[in-house]
Design an enzyme around this catalytic site. Structure first.
Site, mmCIF file in Angstrom:
data_model
loop_
_atom_site.group_PDB
_atom_site.id
_atom_site.type_symbol
_atom_site.label_atom_id
_atom_site.label_comp_id
_atom_site.label_asym_id
_atom_site.label_seq_id
_atom_site.Cartn_x
_atom_site.Cartn_y
_atom_site.Cartn_z
ATOM 1 N N TYR A 146 -11.308 24.197 -44.267
ATOM 2 C CA TYR A 146 -12.538 23.513 -43.860
ATOM 3 C C TYR A 146 -12.332 21.990 -43.932
ATOM 4 O O TYR A 146 -12.675 21.264 -43.001
ATOM 5 C CB TYR A 146 -13.692 23.954 -44.772
ATOM 6 N N LYS A 148 -12.576 19.198 -40.944
ATOM 7 C CA LYS A 148 -13.548 18.093 -40.937
ATOM 8 C C LYS A 148 -12.864 16.717 -41.019
ATOM 9 O O LYS A 148 -13.360 15.742 -40.459
ATOM 10 C CB LYS A 148 -14.567 18.272 -42.067
HETATM 11 N N1 LIG Z 1 -24.733 23.134 -44.935
HETATM 12 C C1 LIG Z 1 -24.007 22.199 -45.493
HETATM 13 O O1 LIG Z 1 -24.063 21.969 -46.718
HETATM 14 C C2 LIG Z 1 -23.095 21.328 -44.669
HETATM 15 C C3 LIG Z 1 -22.585 20.167 -45.266
HETATM 16 C C4 LIG Z 1 -21.766 19.326 -44.517
HETATM 17 C C5 LIG Z 1 -21.491 19.619 -43.201
HETATM 18 N N2 LIG Z 1 -21.997 20.763 -42.647
HETATM 19 C C6 LIG Z 1 -21.681 20.988 -41.228
HETATM 20 O O2 LIG Z 1 -22.862 20.795 -40.476
HETATM 21 C C7 LIG Z 1 -22.896 21.684 -39.350
HETATM 22 C C8 LIG Z 1 -24.144 22.542 -39.400
HETATM 23 O O3 LIG Z 1 -24.156 23.269 -40.610
HETATM 24 P P1 LIG Z 1 -25.352 24.248 -40.996
HETATM 25 O O4 LIG Z 1 -25.385 24.290 -42.478
HETATM 26 O O5 LIG Z 1 -26.564 23.871 -40.228
HETATM 27 O O6 LIG Z 1 -24.721 25.640 -40.486
HETATM 28 P P2 LIG Z 1 -25.401 27.037 -40.069
HETATM 29 O O7 LIG Z 1 -24.441 28.080 -40.511
HETATM 30 O O8 LIG Z 1 -26.813 27.113 -40.537
HETATM 31 O O9 LIG Z 1 -25.387 26.934 -38.458
HETATM 32 C C9 LIG Z 1 -24.189 26.910 -37.730
HETATM 33 C C10 LIG Z 1 -24.458 27.454 -36.351
HETATM 34 O O10 LIG Z 1 -23.237 27.396 -35.592
HETATM 35 C C11 LIG Z 1 -23.232 28.525 -34.738
HETATM 36 N N3 LIG Z 1 -21.880 28.829 -34.267
HETATM 37 C C12 LIG Z 1 -20.798 29.223 -34.981
HETATM 38 N N4 LIG Z 1 -19.753 29.458 -34.176
HETATM 39 C C13 LIG Z 1 -20.162 29.195 -32.902
HETATM 40 C C14 LIG Z 1 -19.537 29.250 -31.632
HETATM 41 N N5 LIG Z 1 -18.251 29.618 -31.478
HETATM 42 N N6 LIG Z 1 -20.274 28.911 -30.543
HETATM 43 C C15 LIG Z 1 -21.565 28.543 -30.670
HETATM 44 N N7 LIG Z 1 -22.212 28.474 -31.844
HETATM 45 C C16 LIG Z 1 -21.520 28.792 -32.960
HETATM 46 C C17 LIG Z 1 -23.791 29.657 -35.604
HETATM 47 O O11 LIG Z 1 -24.233 30.749 -34.817
HETATM 48 C C18 LIG Z 1 -24.921 28.939 -36.335
HETATM 49 O O12 LIG Z 1 -26.146 29.058 -35.637
HETATM 50 C C19 LIG Z 1 -21.599 22.490 -39.435
HETATM 51 O O13 LIG Z 1 -20.636 21.867 -38.623
HETATM 52 C C20 LIG Z 1 -21.207 22.386 -40.899
HETATM 53 O O14 LIG Z 1 -19.818 22.520 -41.076
HETATM 54 C C21 LIG Z 1 -22.788 21.617 -43.354
#
Ligand SMILES: NC(=O)c1ccc[n+]([C@@H]2O[C@H](COP(=O)([O-])OP(=O)(O)OC[C@H]3O[C@@H](n4cnc5c(N)ncnc54)[C@H](O)[C@@H]3O)[C@@H](O)[C@H]2O)c1
Length: 254
Positions: free
Chosen positions: A150, A154
């Site tokens: 991961y 990133k």
């Molecule tokens: N939640 C956290 O703490 C956190 C922290 C830092 C960064 N992030 C990043 O922020 C972003 C959003 O995170 P989140 O927590 O809202 O995630 P989440 O899991 O709630 O949502 C991610 C979405 O991506 C979609 N997805 C996955 N693979 C896909 C594909 N091949 N095509 C289309 N859609 C696809 C999933 O269906 C899901 O709806 C991500 O990139 C994550 O890595 C999250």
């Protein structure tokens, strides 16, 4: 945000869904690209505005992305703004991390960001510019054991964001990222069980454990993400490109 036509990948869930609602509220037209059709359609029904639409798109497939953008532009007009929020995350010891997990994580978090930026920029160059926002992570700046793949994805998003920003800076296309710490979305509903194993905690103690280590002693709110995103995709940030906002409550300052 009147006049903006925004694609949000991963918009069915978590931060993407929160941004979709907030952008429509502020007058933008928003197309959600996600694989999760059930949640995406439920979100659009909840927003209940003709300015929100769902497209089932696998963002690792360039042809599918481009075809969906054609439909968005026919429905809403020329694309102005793109948010890459689709992402996946697993926490595993390095030696137990499979090649399949590497491929999936790199495909969704890094390759899809590359493909979407290409499709978006091809359109934006024809219409005089636009903004791209990549959801990176604190893991795009800070190492984390059990999250090697991961973190690698990133850190890659950071390099991609900065390099594209430089290449298109004089063509009115701005590319920035947000690096959040922990946002309690579906992603963390799953990860907290994996993190509990890593630290020998009860899964229900995990979020409080994190809060104890964050100088502000709270997790990232979806509203914090919305505020940073609105700033980065509007003229409020017109002189910023290739930058990232650390939404981390003081945990990291670089
Ligand atoms: N939640 C956290 O703490 C956190 C922290 C830092 C960064 N992030 C990043 O922020 C972003 C959003 O995170 P989140 O927590 O809202 O995630 P989440 O899991 O709630 O949502 C991610 C979405 O991506 C979609 N997805 C996955 N693979 C896909 C594909 N091949 N095509 C289309 N859609 C696809 C999933 O269906 C899901 O709806 C991500 O990139 C994550 O890595 C999250």
């Amino acid at each position: 945000m009147d006049g903006k036509v925004i694609v949000i990948t991963g918009g069915s869930s978590g931060m993407g869904a929160a941004m979709a609602k907030a952008f429509v509220d502020r007058g933008a037209k928003v197309a959600v690209f996600d694989l999760n059709e059930e949640k995406g359609r439920a979100l659009v029904a909840e927003i209940n505005q003709p300015t929100a639409a769902f497209y089932k798109v696998d963002v690792t497939n360039k042809q599918a992305i481009a075809a969906a953008v054609d439909e968005v532009e026919a429905q809403f007009g020329p694309l102005t703004t793109w948010v890459n929020s689709a992402g996946v995350s697993e926490m595993k010891p390095f030696l137990e991390s499979s090649e399949e997990l590497w491929d999936l994580t790199m495909d969704v978090n890094l390759k899809a960001t590359f493909l979407c930026c290409q499709v978006a920029i091809e359109r934006m160059l024809k219409t005089g510019g636009g903004e791209i926002l990549n959801m990176s992570s604190l893991s795009g700046k800070k190492a984390s054991s059990w999250q090697t793949i991961y973190c690698a994805s990133k850190f890659g998003v950071q390099g991609l964001t900065q390099s594209i920003a430089k290449e298109f800076a004089d063509q009115n296309i701005r590319v920035n990222s947000i690096c959040p710490g922990i946002v309690y979305t579906e992603m963390w509903e799953k990860l907290k069980h994996q993190y509990a194993k890593k630290r020998n905690l009860d899964p229900e103690e995990v979020m409080d454990y994190f809060k104890g280590n964050i100088p502000m002693h709270r997790l990232v709110d979806l509203q914090d993400v919305i505020n940073a995103a609105v700033f980065l995709v509007t003229d409020q940030s017109s002189y910023l490109t290739g930058q990232s906002i650390n939404l981390v409550g003081g945990e990291w300052m670089d």
